[in-house]
Design an enzyme around this catalytic site. Structure first.
Site, PDB file in Angstrom:
ATOM      1  N   THR A 117       0.847  -1.189   0.000  1.00  0.00           N
ATOM      2  CA  THR A 117       0.000   0.000   0.000  1.00  0.00           C
ATOM      3  C   THR A 117       0.884   1.240   0.000  1.00  0.00           C
ATOM      4  O   THR A 117       1.711   1.424   0.892  1.00  0.00           O
ATOM      5  CB  THR A 117      -0.907   0.009   1.243  1.00  0.00           C
ATOM      6  OG1 THR A 117      -1.718  -1.166   1.186  1.00  0.00           O
ATOM      7  CG2 THR A 117      -1.793   1.234   1.285  1.00  0.00           C
ATOM      8  N   GLU A 148      -3.983  -4.393  -3.018  1.00  0.00           N
ATOM      9  CA  GLU A 148      -4.546  -5.616  -2.439  1.00  0.00           C
ATOM     10  C   GLU A 148      -5.701  -5.244  -1.507  1.00  0.00           C
ATOM     11  O   GLU A 148      -5.581  -4.325  -0.723  1.00  0.00           O
ATOM     12  CB  GLU A 148      -3.437  -6.317  -1.638  1.00  0.00           C
ATOM     13  CG  GLU A 148      -3.820  -7.675  -1.163  1.00  0.00           C
ATOM     14  CD  GLU A 148      -4.458  -8.496  -2.263  1.00  0.00           C
ATOM     15  OE1 GLU A 148      -3.741  -8.887  -3.187  1.00  0.00           O
ATOM     16  OE2 GLU A 148      -5.684  -8.720  -2.227  1.00  0.00           O
ATOM     17  N   LYS A 219      -6.902   2.357  -3.352  1.00  0.00           N
ATOM     18  CA  LYS A 219      -6.582   1.601  -2.143  1.00  0.00           C
ATOM     19  C   LYS A 219      -6.744   2.472  -0.886  1.00  0.00           C
ATOM     20  O   LYS A 219      -7.441   2.101   0.066  1.00  0.00           O
ATOM     21  CB  LYS A 219      -5.144   1.070  -2.247  1.00  0.00           C
ATOM     22  CG  LYS A 219      -4.587   0.478  -0.992  1.00  0.00           C
ATOM     23  CD  LYS A 219      -5.253  -0.826  -0.657  1.00  0.00           C
ATOM     24  CE  LYS A 219      -4.779  -1.305   0.701  1.00  0.00           C
ATOM     25  NZ  LYS A 219      -5.181  -2.632   1.025  1.00  0.00           N
ATOM     26  N   ALA A 267     -19.784  -1.187  16.303  1.00  0.00           N
ATOM     27  CA  ALA A 267     -19.188  -0.252  17.272  1.00  0.00           C
ATOM     28  C   ALA A 267     -18.363  -1.021  18.295  1.00  0.00           C
ATOM     29  O   ALA A 267     -18.526  -2.221  18.466  1.00  0.00           O
ATOM     30  CB  ALA A 267     -20.299   0.522  17.961  1.00  0.00           C
ATOM     31  N   GLY A 268     -17.472  -0.321  18.967  1.00  0.00           N
ATOM     32  CA  GLY A 268     -16.672  -0.965  20.006  1.00  0.00           C
ATOM     33  C   GLY A 268     -15.349  -0.250  20.213  1.00  0.00           C
ATOM     34  O   GLY A 268     -15.280   0.980  20.210  1.00  0.00           O
ATOM     35  N   GLY A 272      -8.041  -1.373  14.397  1.00  0.00           N
ATOM     36  CA  GLY A 272      -6.597  -1.490  14.616  1.00  0.00           C
ATOM     37  C   GLY A 272      -5.990  -2.207  13.436  1.00  0.00           C
ATOM     38  O   GLY A 272      -6.547  -2.197  12.342  1.00  0.00           O
ATOM     39  N   CYS A 275      -3.211  -1.867   8.784  1.00  0.00           N
ATOM     40  CA  CYS A 275      -3.699  -1.208   7.567  1.00  0.00           C
ATOM     41  C   CYS A 275      -4.450   0.086   7.882  1.00  0.00           C
ATOM     42  O   CYS A 275      -3.981   1.174   7.537  1.00  0.00           O
ATOM     43  CB  CYS A 275      -4.574  -2.170   6.786  1.00  0.00           C
ATOM     44  SG  CYS A 275      -3.661  -3.648   6.321  1.00  0.00           S
TER      45      CYS A 275
HETATM   46  C1  UGA Z   1      -8.343  -4.051   5.866  1.00  0.00           C
HETATM   47  C2  UGA Z   1      -9.349  -3.989   4.712  1.00  0.00           C
HETATM   48  O1  UGA Z   1     -10.620  -4.474   5.140  1.00  0.00           O
HETATM   49  C3  UGA Z   1      -8.864  -4.817   3.525  1.00  0.00           C
HETATM   50  O2  UGA Z   1      -9.769  -4.672   2.423  1.00  0.00           O
HETATM   51  C4  UGA Z   1      -7.465  -4.326   3.115  1.00  0.00           C
HETATM   52  O3  UGA Z   1      -6.927  -5.094   2.056  1.00  0.00           O
HETATM   53  C5  UGA Z   1      -6.528  -4.438   4.309  1.00  0.00           C
HETATM   54  O4  UGA Z   1      -7.051  -3.646   5.392  1.00  0.00           O
HETATM   55  C6  UGA Z   1      -5.170  -3.935   3.893  1.00  0.00           C
HETATM   56  O5  UGA Z   1      -5.043  -2.747   3.577  1.00  0.00           O
HETATM   57  O6  UGA Z   1      -4.232  -4.741   3.786  1.00  0.00           O
HETATM   58  P1  UGA Z   1      -7.773  -5.835   7.799  1.00  0.00           P
HETATM   59  O7  UGA Z   1      -6.849  -4.798   8.326  1.00  0.00           O
HETATM   60  O8  UGA Z   1      -7.304  -7.239   7.656  1.00  0.00           O
HETATM   61  O9  UGA Z   1      -8.295  -5.400   6.330  1.00  0.00           O
HETATM   62  O10 UGA Z   1      -9.015  -5.891   8.781  1.00  0.00           O
HETATM   63  P2  UGA Z   1     -10.556  -5.426   8.768  1.00  0.00           P
HETATM   64  O11 UGA Z   1     -11.415  -6.624   8.766  1.00  0.00           O
HETATM   65  O12 UGA Z   1     -10.808  -4.426   7.733  1.00  0.00           O
HETATM   66  O13 UGA Z   1     -10.649  -4.768  10.213  1.00  0.00           O
HETATM   67  C7  UGA Z   1      -9.866  -3.637  10.578  1.00  0.00           C
HETATM   68  C8  UGA Z   1     -10.166  -3.216  11.992  1.00  0.00           C
HETATM   69  O14 UGA Z   1     -11.462  -2.626  12.069  1.00  0.00           O
HETATM   70  C9  UGA Z   1     -10.158  -4.347  13.022  1.00  0.00           C
HETATM   71  O15 UGA Z   1      -9.499  -3.873  14.181  1.00  0.00           O
HETATM   72  C10 UGA Z   1     -11.626  -4.589  13.301  1.00  0.00           C
HETATM   73  O16 UGA Z   1     -11.861  -5.114  14.588  1.00  0.00           O
HETATM   74  C11 UGA Z   1     -12.179  -3.194  13.150  1.00  0.00           C
HETATM   75  N1  UGA Z   1     -13.613  -3.160  12.795  1.00  0.00           N
HETATM   76  C12 UGA Z   1     -14.049  -3.721  11.624  1.00  0.00           C
HETATM   77  C13 UGA Z   1     -14.513  -2.536  13.637  1.00  0.00           C
HETATM   78  O17 UGA Z   1     -14.148  -2.007  14.699  1.00  0.00           O
HETATM   79  N2  UGA Z   1     -15.835  -2.477  13.276  1.00  0.00           N
HETATM   80  C14 UGA Z   1     -16.289  -3.014  12.124  1.00  0.00           C
HETATM   81  O18 UGA Z   1     -17.509  -2.928  11.854  1.00  0.00           O
HETATM   82  C15 UGA Z   1     -15.378  -3.648  11.281  1.00  0.00           C
END
Ligand code: UGA
Length: 445
Positions: A117, A148, A219, A267-268, A272, A275
């Site tokens: 990225t 990605e 991205k 929410a929460g 983190g 990314c």
């Molecule tokens: C994220 C993106 O979703 C991917 O599309 C992207 O490719 C990736 O970053 C990257 O740039 O490599 P990722 O970091 O694996 O993926 O995780 P997510 O599932 O997106 O969650 C990110 C954070 O948001 C986590 O801490 C999760 O707990 C939090 N989250 C997610 C929330 O607090 N609330 C939500 O409704 C969803």
């Protein structure tokens, strides 16, 4: 594949599984040695299986000799880290370093693809760097951007079933080469390791050809928008608490509108991982550098940081003095199904608890060893019930299914006090109260 971190390894493994021949390299010799010995340095569903089968089939190999890997490939994916600098800007020194290595080692034309990225306009700089560093050899390089979108925890599934494959290119031949690389995915002609060949019918991935600048922007714009959505949900949760409404009811109804969509409204404790926090910072920085004040994103970042403060307000209100209290922390990874703790909200929770003199007993299915290296003063338990034994409070930080499915009747008997502060809204407040718990979560009464 240059860089055997998360994205490099998953991309390499999946492309090999899809039938390509992949050579992986990394400056971390230990990592290469581990991979050569059949080990897998990260925890990710299905990854070990496909790495093993690709190795057996001779389609994937690892070498610490970067020049050898560079010479072997017609297309080179750059998958190195782009960590944040102090000021939030992306540190692109690894990309520059790799550009020099490629330029010096290559003996034939290459398509150099940014998978890491990176901020918009990195491709332009990469092209210039490759040209400057290859003055002696006169090899021609084409540059492309192929961002990605896979998520940790479901990375293999995401790779094989993408919504879109974005390729930012300078010429048609680069687009054609990338289309060929992704042909098995686009035509679904691979054997899916996730669904064992029986993939659910879904829409086909769109193959989008754009300029390099647009691809890079897509991205950052996508990740930042998702981060924005989460922060929006967290402000709604705050409002719900003050007004006396239920955030789950509100976001569920909102999400049924297809223009909004139900995902990323949980929410929460906030977002983190390696990314969102860094990409939001880098995007704010990039916008600022070209004279655009990305206020809305700054606010999302601020809201996210406040989530931990709001969590601690709840902890303090319920537990009063933290010093000397025994606290169970359920979840260390930044999200479920990964051992990744980078920028995990749980780490900040552990840090603050320790600073205040609490006795921390943490549990996580995969992230204990990484966390232990940072905070050896805490106690760690694979078994969540052991972490809960004699605890004055349980703090839920990651949405692992094992925690979602905990038997709280059993846990309640083990705990010194029936108090749960849930940073991921995993349980029904009513049910927890029926079980005799004092229960606090986000945006719900
Ligand atoms: C994220 C993106 O979703 C991917 O599309 C992207 O490719 C990736 O970053 C990257 O740039 O490599 P990722 O970091 O694996 O993926 O995780 P997510 O599932 O997106 O969650 C990110 C954070 O948001 C986590 O801490 C999760 O707990 C939090 N989250 C997610 C929330 O607090 N609330 C939500 O409704 C969803």
């Amino acid at each position: 594949m240059i860089g055997c971190g998360y994205v490099g390894l998953v991309t390499g493994a999946c492309l090999a599984e899809a039938g390509h021949e992949v050579v992986c390299t990394d400056i971390d010799r230990e990592r290469i040695a581990k991979l050569n010995a059949g080990g897998v340095p990260i925890y990710e569903h299905h990854l070990e299986g496909i790495l093993t089968s690709a190795r057996k089939a001779g389609r994937i190999s690892y070498t610490a000799d970067t020049a050898e890997a560079i010479r072997a490939g017609d297309a080179i994916f750059i998958c190195v880290g782009t960590p944040p600098k102090e000021n939030g800007e992306a540190d692109l020194s690894a990309i520059d370093h790799v550009a020099r290595q490629i330029a010096e080692a290559a003996r034939s034309p290459k398509l150099v693809i940014e998978k890491s990225t990176v901020p918009a306009r990195t491709g332009i700089q990469l092209g210039r760097a490759l040209a400057a560093y290859s003055r002696e050899t006169n090899v021609r390089f084409r540059v492309a951007s192929n961002p990605e979108f896979l998520r940790e925890g479901t990375a293999v599934e995401d790779f094989f079933h993408p919504d879109r494959i974005v390729v930012g290119v300078e010429d048609e031949s680069s687009a054609a080469e990338l289309r060929e690389i992704y042909r098995p995915i686009l035509e679904r002609s691979f054997h899916c390791p996730v669904h064992n060949g029986a993939c659910p019918a879904g829409h086909k991935a769109e193959f989008l050809v754009t300029t390099i600048n647009s691809a890079e922007l897509i991205k950052h714009a996508s990740n930042s928008f998702l981060a924005l959505k989460i922060s929006y949900a967290n402000v709604i949760a705050d409002l719900c608490e003050r007004i006396g409404a239920d955030v789950e009811e509100v976001t569920h109804a909102m999400g049924l509108d297809p223009r909004i969509g139900g995902q990323f409204l949980r929410a929460g404790l906030g977002f983190g991982g390696f990314c969102f926090p860094k990409d939001v910072q880098a995007f704010i920085h990039l916008a600022g550098a070209v004279g655009v004040d990305f206020d809305i994103l700054k606010a999302a970042d601020r809201v996210n940081k406040q989530c931990i403060d709001r969590f601690f307000e709840k902890v303090r209100k319920a537990l009063w003095v933290l010093k000397g209290k025994q606290v169970a922390v359920l979840g260390l990874a930044f999200k479920a199904n990964t051992d990744d703790i980078r920028f995990a909200p749980a780490l900040e929770v552990v840090k603050r608890l320790l600073e205040e003199g609490a006795h921390v007993h943490a549990s996580d299915p995969e992230a204990i060893s990484r966390t232990k290296a940072l905070y050896p003063q805490a106690a760690y338990h694979r078994d969540a019930y052991e972490a809960l034994r004699s605890a004055d409070a349980a703090l839920v930080c990651t949405e692992w299914d094992v925690f979602r499915n905990l038997d709280w009747e059993r846990a309640g008997k083990l705990m010194a006090r029936r108090l749960v502060i849930d940073g991921r809204n995993l349980y029904s407040p009513q049910r927890m109260r029926e079980l005799g718990f004092e229960y606090y979560s986000f945006g719900r009464e």
